[in-house]
Design an enzyme around this catalytic site. Sequence first.
Site, mmCIF file in Angstrom:
data_model
loop_
_atom_site.group_PDB
_atom_site.id
_atom_site.type_symbol
_atom_site.label_atom_id
_atom_site.label_comp_id
_atom_site.label_asym_id
_atom_site.label_seq_id
_atom_site.Cartn_x
_atom_site.Cartn_y
_atom_site.Cartn_z
ATOM 1 N N MET A 185 -17.663 -4.459 6.804
ATOM 2 C CA MET A 185 -16.633 -3.993 6.905
ATOM 3 C C MET A 185 -16.415 -2.929 8.258
ATOM 4 S SD MET A 185 -14.602 -3.100 3.288
ATOM 5 C CE MET A 185 -13.018 -2.707 4.187
ATOM 6 N N LYS A 190 -18.785 6.771 7.722
ATOM 7 C CA LYS A 190 -20.111 7.159 7.353
ATOM 8 C C LYS A 190 -21.208 6.684 8.295
ATOM 9 C CE LYS A 190 -22.684 9.320 4.402
ATOM 10 N NZ LYS A 190 -23.939 9.322 5.142
ATOM 11 N N LYS A 215 0.839 -1.174 0.068
ATOM 12 C CA LYS A 215 -0.036 -0.039 -0.090
ATOM 13 C C LYS A 215 0.950 1.255 -0.082
ATOM 14 C CE LYS A 215 -2.583 2.681 3.375
ATOM 15 N NZ LYS A 215 -3.346 2.639 4.650
ATOM 16 N N HIS A 233 0.260 5.810 -0.602
ATOM 17 C CA HIS A 233 -0.261 7.112 -1.002
ATOM 18 C C HIS A 233 0.559 7.966 -1.838
ATOM 19 C CE1 HIS A 233 -3.689 6.156 1.320
ATOM 20 N NE2 HIS A 233 -3.302 6.099 2.690
#
Length: 293
Positions: A226, A252, A107, A109
Site C-alpha cells: 500500500m 510508519k 466513508k 469519521h
Amino acid sequence: MVSPRQSGVTLVEGISIYKWFIKGWPQVEAFQARPNDLLICTYPKSGTTWLSEILDMIYHDDDMEKFKWDAIFNWVPFLEMKAPDMPNGGSCGIKLLAEMPSLRLVKTHLPVQLLLVSFWDQDCKVGAAADQGAPRGDPQPCGHWPAVAYGSWYAHVKDWWEKRKEKLGAPCCPPPSPWGQLACLPGRLPPQNPQHEVQKIAQFLGKEVAEGKVAKIVHHISFQEMRKNPTANYEPLPSWVMDHSLSSFLWKGGQPRFTGDWKNHFTVAQNERFDKCYKEQMEGSDLCFCMEI
C-alpha cells in the site's frame, strides 16, 4: 486529512468538525442512503484506507489493478468531505456519492450520534473499525479533546460498540465479530492468521471468497504494497490538504505498524501515564483491545 491548524474546527452537537466540512453540512444532513450502501465508520487514522480496500475488493469483486490508477476518494467517497480545489471532483463527498451507481461504499469519521438517520432507516450494513493503536498514537493528553477533529477516540469507539450491542439486542463477542448489520471490524490484520480475518469480513458482507483471492487481498493490503501505491497514499491531493513533504499518509517509516509497536516509542513513564488514562476512559466498558502479542 486537513489539519486543524490549517482549517480549524467548529462544534456540531458537541463534536469538533473541520470548518471546511461545515460549509457542506446541510447537504450532508439531507443525504439519502440506499439499502445496499456499505458504510465504513472509523476514527481518523484507524485503518480507514486499509479497510476500505479490503471491503471494496470483496464487495465489488474488483480487479486489484483499479487501486493503482484511481484515487481512493473517488471510489470510496468521504461522506462529510467538503473542500475547494480537490482533484477529479473529490471536493464534495455528497456530489460523488450522488453520481455513483448502487453498491456504494461510503466513508465517514462521524461518531454514532451524528450518523444520518437514513442509514439506519435503510438498514445499511455498517463496518465500524476500531484500531487498538489509535489512542497510543494520539498526542492529546487524557481528556483534552475539544480542538481535535471528531473528538475523543475513547468516546468514538465506545459509542459504536454500544450501538452494535443495541442492534444485536444481546451482549456481543470481542471484536471483530461480523454478524448482524453493524460489525466492529479490525483496523489492521493480526499477523498470526490474516486470511481468517479476511474471511470473517467476507462473512459479514455475505460473500464467499476463494482462498486464492484471499491470499491476493492479504498481499495487496500489506503495508509494503500500500505504501508503494500513490492512490492509497493520497498523493493526488493538493499540498494544502496533505503535505507529503512533511509526512506520507501511510507514515510508519518503511515498516508496518503492529500490535505492541508502542514499546519502541514509549518510555516507561509515558506508558504508565497512558495506562492510567486508558483505564479511566474505558471504565465500565466491556470493549477490550489486544495491546501486545
